[in-house]
Design a protein around this motif. Structure first.
Motif, PDB file in Angstrom:
ATOM      1  N   LEU A   1       0.992  -1.282  -0.056  1.00 34.25           N
ATOM      2  CA  LEU A   1       0.108  -0.109  -0.182  1.00 34.25           C
ATOM      3  C   LEU A   1       0.750   1.374   0.257  1.00 34.25           C
ATOM      4  CD1 LEU A   1      -2.885   1.421   0.575  1.00 34.25           C
ATOM      5  CD2 LEU A   1      -2.252   1.535   3.023  1.00 34.25           C
ATOM      6  N   SER A   2       1.855   1.492   0.798  1.00 34.78           N
ATOM      7  CA  SER A   2       2.434   2.470   0.905  1.00 34.78           C
ATOM      8  C   SER A   2       3.427   2.643  -0.396  1.00 34.78           C
ATOM      9  CB  SER A   2       3.684   2.261   2.410  1.00 34.78           C
ATOM     10  OG  SER A   2       2.987   2.361   3.388  1.00 34.78           O
ATOM     11  N   LEU A   3       4.021   1.486  -0.783  1.00 32.31           N
ATOM     12  CA  LEU A   3       4.820   1.202  -1.878  1.00 32.31           C
ATOM     13  C   LEU A   3       3.940   2.157  -3.084  1.00 32.31           C
ATOM     14  CD1 LEU A   3       7.461   0.846  -3.480  1.00 32.31           C
ATOM     15  CD2 LEU A   3       6.554  -1.407  -3.850  1.00 32.31           C
ATOM     16  N   GLY A   4       2.701   1.830  -3.472  1.00 33.84           N
ATOM     17  CA  GLY A   4       1.870   2.105  -4.456  1.00 33.84           C
ATOM     18  C   GLY A   4       1.658   3.683  -4.443  1.00 33.84           C
ATOM     19  N   ILE A   5       1.626   4.418  -3.085  1.00 37.08           N
ATOM     20  CA  ILE A   5       1.393   5.462  -2.773  1.00 37.08           C
ATOM     21  C   ILE A   5       2.680   6.193  -3.304  1.00 37.08           C
ATOM     22  CG2 ILE A   5       1.263   7.432  -1.167  1.00 37.08           C
ATOM     23  CD1 ILE A   5      -0.525   5.297   0.628  1.00 37.08           C
ATOM     24  N   VAL A   6       3.760   5.892  -2.948  1.00 42.78           N
ATOM     25  CA  VAL A   6       5.274   6.465  -3.106  1.00 42.78           C
ATOM     26  C   VAL A   6       5.552   6.323  -4.577  1.00 42.78           C
ATOM     27  CG1 VAL A   6       7.544   6.519  -2.651  1.00 42.78           C
ATOM     28  CG2 VAL A   6       6.016   5.995  -0.600  1.00 42.78           C
ATOM     29  N   LEU A   7       5.229   5.387  -5.283  1.00 38.80           N
ATOM     30  CA  LEU A   7       5.546   5.495  -6.452  1.00 38.80           C
ATOM     31  C   LEU A   7       4.724   6.361  -7.487  1.00 38.80           C
ATOM     32  CD1 LEU A   7       6.198   1.422  -7.234  1.00 38.80           C
ATOM     33  CD2 LEU A   7       7.903   3.420  -6.972  1.00 38.80           C
ATOM     34  N   PHE A   8       3.387   6.493  -7.080  1.00 40.32           N
ATOM     35  CA  PHE A   8       2.594   7.266  -8.043  1.00 40.32           C
ATOM     36  C   PHE A   8       2.277   8.746  -7.345  1.00 40.32           C
ATOM     37  CE2 PHE A   8       2.396   2.966  -9.616  1.00 40.32           C
ATOM     38  CZ  PHE A   8       2.040   3.129 -11.139  1.00 40.32           C
TER      39      PHE A   8
END
Length: 517
Positions: free
Chosen positions: A93-100
């Motif tokens: 979840l956090s990775l998706g937020i950071v990448l996009f």
């Protein structure tokens, strides 16, 4: 020795527009104070409820609220995953937020906040609803990653939207109100879950199934509300679904737009992109990196603690679903406490002091919990949970408001906001692994890690506070020197009470009494 810009910087006020910005527009004040108050009041009752509703949905139904509540309803067993696999999903979840995060805000900047934020509510509301149908580790990972992607950029997009409608001084207050949606969502999610999870067995479905379906549907409905009422911008002051209906009259738009441009003329120059010099200024400003790591330190332990607070309360001996309701108490208490902190921060310009005080209270919560792990009285251990929830979140928005004062222009400020939000979300990647299965139910190691991380964050905040004090003193001394030189050029005699005051303390005292320090 600091350069001239450093010496004259007032750390308690937003910097004035640059010379090239001041030349953009010259607007006379052709409205009365009563007209301005009425227009601003209408703006507050239009923009703020809608933006807060969006953040409320993000926290309550989508991000961390529902998923943590589902743990008391056999979510892990029903889906077929372990606690450590669950932590990996939280990292996705956090990775998706950071990448996009940045691509999302680039889209918002091009199409406008009205359209993009409305679409985001539809997107992450839909994904949140379909979480109800997951029954494998792969599906769990996919939905968490998709959720992060669809919600990415919503928070900095909301902050950017507020900054376009309000002056710089007014934005700080609205940011705190915006974050009240987050805090109220955290509290309400657990209380609502207490009721909805009792639906286990209805239609042959689990309680967490109905939790995701009902709250996901509410998020989609909220997207409809934003589409009907959220105005896009000064140039396009209509909503997405009602493009012919104007929320504000021409006179109100003139007043609202003019007052913002008088405060920061760069808001009247929409660029297709932020230039390379702005990136260089932002990424070489060490003060912004300090604030980045303050958010990084605060949000990591807090993310993990919020996720497992209902199951912690359950481990104290309270019934599973009752634990969700009990885990909401600290978050409800956080609302008036954070309001008090934000009022002191904004009204008395005590940015550093309130961030450090909030950090200290957050750190004490982990100290309490670490000590109480050795105590078998559930009331005492529950107090530790309530205290940590009460003080765990609001240092982040206070830090954002403080960070904005370290920026030298509007472009740097926009990048700084993104840095702060990304720091908080990157923290979620490591924070998801602090509370692990081999450490439960007392989580001694987790609380020890939290104490160490928060101590580093508090130290960084103290460094910035000392830096601000030094800058304030240098600024006062520079003003005194400039005034003395001016008087000598005019042949004036320096008054006795201004002589031998090299430390600038008199000016510091005056600033503090006037609320500027």
């Amino acid at each position: 020795m600091a350069d001239s810009q450093e010496v004259y910087t007032d750390p308690d006020r937003f910097p004035a527009p640059l010379e090239e910005e001041e030349a953009v527009v010259t607007i006379p004040v052709d409205w009365t104070e009563a007209e301005e108050k009425a227009a601003k009041r209408k703006l507050d009752f239009t923009i703020m409820p809608l933006m807060t509703l969006g953040f409320f949905c993000l926290q309550l139904f989508v991000d961390r609220g529902n998923i943590s509540n589902s743990l008391t309803d056999n979510f892990l067993k029903d889906v077929g995953i372990t606690q450590n696999q669950f932590n990996v999903g939280q990292q996705m979840l956090s990775l998706g937020i950071v990448l996009f995060e940045i691509p999302s805000n680039m889209i918002l900047y091009r199409v406008g906040p009205g359209k993009w934020l409305t679409l985001q509510l539809f997107l992450f509301g839909t994904v949140a609803t379909f979480q109800a149908f997951q029954h494998s580790y792969g599906a769990f990972i996919a939905t968490r990653l998709l959720l992060g992607i669809t919600e990415s950029g919503f928070i900095p997009g909301g902050l950017w939207t507020l900054s376009t409608w309000y002056t710089r001084q007014e934005t700080a207050k609205r940011v705190m109100f915006f974050y009240f949606g987050n805090q109220f969502g955290q509290a309400s999610s657990k209380l609502l879950a207490y009721g909805i999870l009792h639906m286990r067995g209805v239609g042959g479905k689990s309680g967490w199934f109905w939790l995701f379906v009902l709250m996901g549907a509410f998020t989609v409905l909220s997207g409809v509300i934003l589409g009907l009422f959220l105005p896009d911008s000064f140039k396009s002051p209509t909503s997405t679904f009602l493009p012919k209906r104007r929320v504000f009259s021409e006179r109100e738009l003139h007043i609202l737009r003019s007052r913002v441009l008088r405060d920061d003329p760069m808001k009247g120059k929409k660029k297709k992109h932020i230039g390379r010099p702005a990136f260089k200024r932002a990424f070489t400003n060490w003060r912004l990196w300090i604030h980045f790591f303050i958010s990084f330190a605060n949000n990591g332990p807090q993310r993990g603690f919020d996720t497992y607070s209902p199951t912690m309360v359950n481990s104290f001996g309270f019934p599973p679903l009752t634990s969700n309701a009990l885990a909401s108490v600290g978050f409800y208490l956080q609302i008036p406490v954070s309001f008090a902190f934000s009022y002191v921060s904004d009204h008395f310009n005590r940015r550093g002091e309130t961030v450090m005080a909030g950090f200290t209270c957050h750190l004490l919560g982990y100290v309490f919990n670490r000590i109480f792990t050795e105590v078998n009285k559930r009331g005492v251990r529950y107090f530790g949970v309530v205290w940590t929830q009460c003080f765990g979140t609001f240092s982040h928005p206070l830090n954002i408001a403080w960070m904005s004062l370290a920026c030298r222009d509007s472009e740097e400020r926009a990048l700084a906001m993104t840095m702060a939000i990304m720091g908080g979300n990157i923290a979620g990647i490591y924070g998801a692994q602090i509370f692990r299965s081999e450490d439960r139910p007392r989580y001694r190691r987790a609380f020890s890690v939290g104490i160490a991380v928060l101590s580093v964050g508090l130290l960084l905040a103290a460094v910035r506070y000392v830096d601000d004090r030094i800058r304030r003193r240098r600024a006062a001394k520079s003003v005194e020197t400039s005034s003395t030189v001016s008087n000598e050029e005019k042949g004036a005699v320096t008054p006795p009470h201004q002589q031998n005051d090299d430390d600038g303390s008199r000016y510091g005292d005056r600033n503090e009494k006037s609320g500027l320090a």
